[in-house]
Design a protein around this motif. Structure first.
Motif, PDB file in Angstrom:
ATOM      1  N   SER A  12       1.078  -0.881   0.182  1.00 13.49           N
ATOM      2  CA  SER A  12       0.062   0.085   0.158  1.00 13.49           C
ATOM      3  C   SER A  12       1.099   1.040   0.354  1.00 13.49           C
ATOM      4  O   SER A  12       1.275   1.381  -1.236  1.00 13.49           O
ATOM      5  N   GLU A  33       2.056  -8.925  -1.733  1.00 17.14           N
ATOM      6  CA  GLU A  33       0.924  -8.295  -2.087  1.00 17.14           C
ATOM      7  C   GLU A  33      -0.086  -9.679  -2.215  1.00 17.14           C
ATOM      8  O   GLU A  33      -0.329  -9.511  -2.750  1.00 17.14           O
ATOM      9  N   LYS A  34      -1.316  -9.644  -0.921  1.00 20.48           N
ATOM     10  CA  LYS A  34      -2.221 -10.509  -0.713  1.00 20.48           C
ATOM     11  C   LYS A  34      -3.322  -9.522  -2.057  1.00 20.48           C
ATOM     12  O   LYS A  34      -3.650 -10.630  -3.121  1.00 20.48           O
ATOM     13  N   ALA A  35      -3.230  -8.576  -2.168  1.00 26.04           N
ATOM     14  CA  ALA A  35      -3.897  -8.419  -3.767  1.00 26.04           C
ATOM     15  C   ALA A  35      -3.341  -8.763  -4.813  1.00 26.04           C
ATOM     16  O   ALA A  35      -2.148  -9.134  -4.932  1.00 26.04           O
ATOM     17  N   ARG A  39      -4.926  -1.256  -6.060  1.00 24.68           N
ATOM     18  CA  ARG A  39      -6.235  -0.810  -7.243  1.00 24.68           C
ATOM     19  C   ARG A  39      -5.932   1.078  -6.723  1.00 24.68           C
ATOM     20  O   ARG A  39      -5.653   1.317  -5.879  1.00 24.68           O
ATOM     21  N   PHE A 120       2.975 -10.402  -6.350  1.00 23.51           N
ATOM     22  CA  PHE A 120       1.091  -9.868  -6.382  1.00 23.51           C
ATOM     23  C   PHE A 120       0.030 -11.517  -6.309  1.00 23.51           C
ATOM     24  O   PHE A 120       0.940 -12.156  -6.838  1.00 23.51           O
ATOM     25  N   GLY A 121      -0.988 -11.302  -5.120  1.00 21.50           N
ATOM     26  CA  GLY A 121      -1.893 -12.517  -5.085  1.00 21.50           C
ATOM     27  C   GLY A 121      -0.800 -13.558  -4.588  1.00 21.50           C
ATOM     28  O   GLY A 121      -1.593 -14.630  -4.799  1.00 21.50           O
ATOM     29  N   SER A 123       0.751 -14.954  -0.534  1.00 23.49           N
ATOM     30  CA  SER A 123       0.850 -13.986   0.980  1.00 23.49           C
ATOM     31  C   SER A 123       1.874 -15.235   2.065  1.00 23.49           C
ATOM     32  O   SER A 123       1.456 -16.340   1.389  1.00 23.49           O
ATOM     33  N   TYR A 222     -14.068 -10.176   3.533  1.00 25.66           N
ATOM     34  CA  TYR A 222     -13.686  -9.474   1.685  1.00 25.66           C
ATOM     35  C   TYR A 222     -15.266 -10.588   1.298  1.00 25.66           C
ATOM     36  O   TYR A 222     -15.456 -11.261  -0.024  1.00 25.66           O
ATOM     37  N   ASP A 254     -18.260  -2.341  -5.327  1.00 25.30           N
ATOM     38  CA  ASP A 254     -16.866  -1.274  -4.351  1.00 25.30           C
ATOM     39  C   ASP A 254     -17.813  -1.161  -2.863  1.00 25.30           C
ATOM     40  O   ASP A 254     -17.841  -0.113  -2.604  1.00 25.30           O
ATOM     41  N   TYR A 256     -16.523  -1.438   1.047  1.00 27.42           N
ATOM     42  CA  TYR A 256     -15.696  -1.667   2.324  1.00 27.42           C
ATOM     43  C   TYR A 256     -15.976  -1.655   4.352  1.00 27.42           C
ATOM     44  O   TYR A 256     -15.919  -0.230   3.380  1.00 27.42           O
TER      45      TYR A 256
END
Length: 384
Positions: A12, A33-35, A39, A120-121, A123, A222, A254, A256
């Protein structure tokens, strides 16, 4: 410099900011990064005071951040009929520079993607310290060993959980939740309160920004459908534009929802693992998270360079500097301010924005918190 292979969890603000400095120092940096992707956009974050701006300038991104800033926007506080009760000035909610979190993250990524590896993607699933490193396993990727591991993965830090224990031991729930809702809802910036509930449209955080008092909720962060049902229950019967907002909530792509919580850590490191940003000193909606993240990244990298990679000495000095500076993150909650618990408290909050004296005092206090650290030069880092 010793200890030159570094794994950073989180892409982030804090993670890429640290990657920037460590890349300058010649380290081999990997950011996981988990995402699956970055974004863009997202809620606004802000910087205030000479300390924040000095670090952005030393990073070489201050001018670019200014070019991408959203600009502090005044927001009306209205009654149920839309009549103005007070105005929250943009300088209060947006600091000196306001920018979308995702836009800042992408800017930092663009500055660091050539000097470090981004994954990315994925963890981290386990961390095992050995005599000369940390053995790391991942959900998807093959196991690897790094000299140091940095948890820059937010208030719900996975690295903190794996290293220091359950989240409940280190994160204090304040009795409030907030939600950001992405809707095509064209409305001038306005905010409406009923006791324990706030709804804002068109403001700096998101097209719709909600804050409400609640007992602790057990839900999947999530699962958008579950979050929408929680919001529908929490805002049932509220006036102003809220019924229209709730009617359109089901179509929002979207959403959150998260708790307003504070991280309270006496120690930011254990062995070769260290926490950075919200993972170490987060305070949801506290107004200082982005500033603490970039200053913390600068201090951590600077102390590692000054200590020639001696992580024990560097982590000790980083702790000493940042624990004092992050005092503001251990104080207070934005929940009662944004969603006061009674009509009288709502009125008193609005009075603050009507009084130039009280508002001026608040702005001076936030500036003092933002600059309450002796920022070192770290010439060996900045001049590389």
């Amino acid at each position: 410099m010793k200890n030159t292979t570094v794994l950073i969890s989180g892409a982030s603000i804090a993670g890429p900011a640290l990657a920037h400095w460590l890349g300058r120092a010649g380290c081999t940096v990997t950011v996981v990064e988990k995402a699956p992707v970055f974004r863009r956009g997202g809620q606004a974050v802000d910087f205030k005071g000479a300390t924040h701006l000095a670090v952005l300038d030393r990073m070489g991104i201050l001018d670019e951040v200014r070019r991408r800033q959203t600009g502090g926007t005044d927001q009306e506080i209205v009654d149920a009929n839309g009549r103005r009760l007070a105005v929250m000035p943009g300088e209060f909610s947006g600091g000196e520079i306001e920018i979308r979190r995702g836009d800042l993250a992408v800017l930092l990524y663009e500055r660091t993607r050539e000097s470090c590896e981004y994954v990315f993607g994925d963890s981290i699933t386990s961390l095992t310290e050995t005599a000369d490193g940390v053995h790391v396993t991942f959900e998807r990727g093959a196991p690897r060993t790094f000299d140091l591991v940095v948890g820059a993965d937010g208030i719900h830090s996975n690295v903190r959980r794996l290293t220091f224990g359950p989240e409940a031991d280190h994160v204090n729930f304040t009795g409030y939740y907030y939600a950001l809702v992405g809707l095509d809802f064209d409305h001038p910036p306005a905010m409406y309160n009923e006791p324990g509930r706030m709804a804002a449209l068109g403001g700096p955080k998101a097209p719709a920004f909600l804050v409400f008092a609640s007992k602790h909720l057990d839900y999947d962060r999530y699962d958008a459908g579950q979050q929408k049902r929680i919001l529908a229950d929490a805002y049932r019967g509220m006036g102003w534009k809220v019924p229209e907002l709730m009617a359109r909530l089901r179509d929002a792509e979207d959403v959150y929802l998260d708790s307003i919580s504070m991280v309270k850590m006496d120690d930011y490191s254990r062995g070769r693992v260290v926490l950075l940003g919200d993972a170490a000193y987060g305070n949801t909606l506290g107004g200082f998270g982005s500033g603490l993240a970039i200053v913390g990244a600068y201090v951590l990298a600077g102390e590692l360079v000054e200590a020639d990679g001696d992580h024990r000495a560097a982590f000790r000095k980083y702790q000493e500097i940042m624990h004092g500076y992050a005092t503001v993150a251990r104080q207070g909650s934005a929940g009662p301010f944004l969603a006061p618990s009674s009509p009288l408290r709502i009125t008193m909050r609005n009075w603050m924005f009507k009084s130039r004296f009280l508002l001026g005092m608040m702005l001076k206090m936030t500036d003092r918190f933002a600059t309450s650290v002796d920022l070192k030069d770290y010439p060996a880092l900045v001049t590389r």
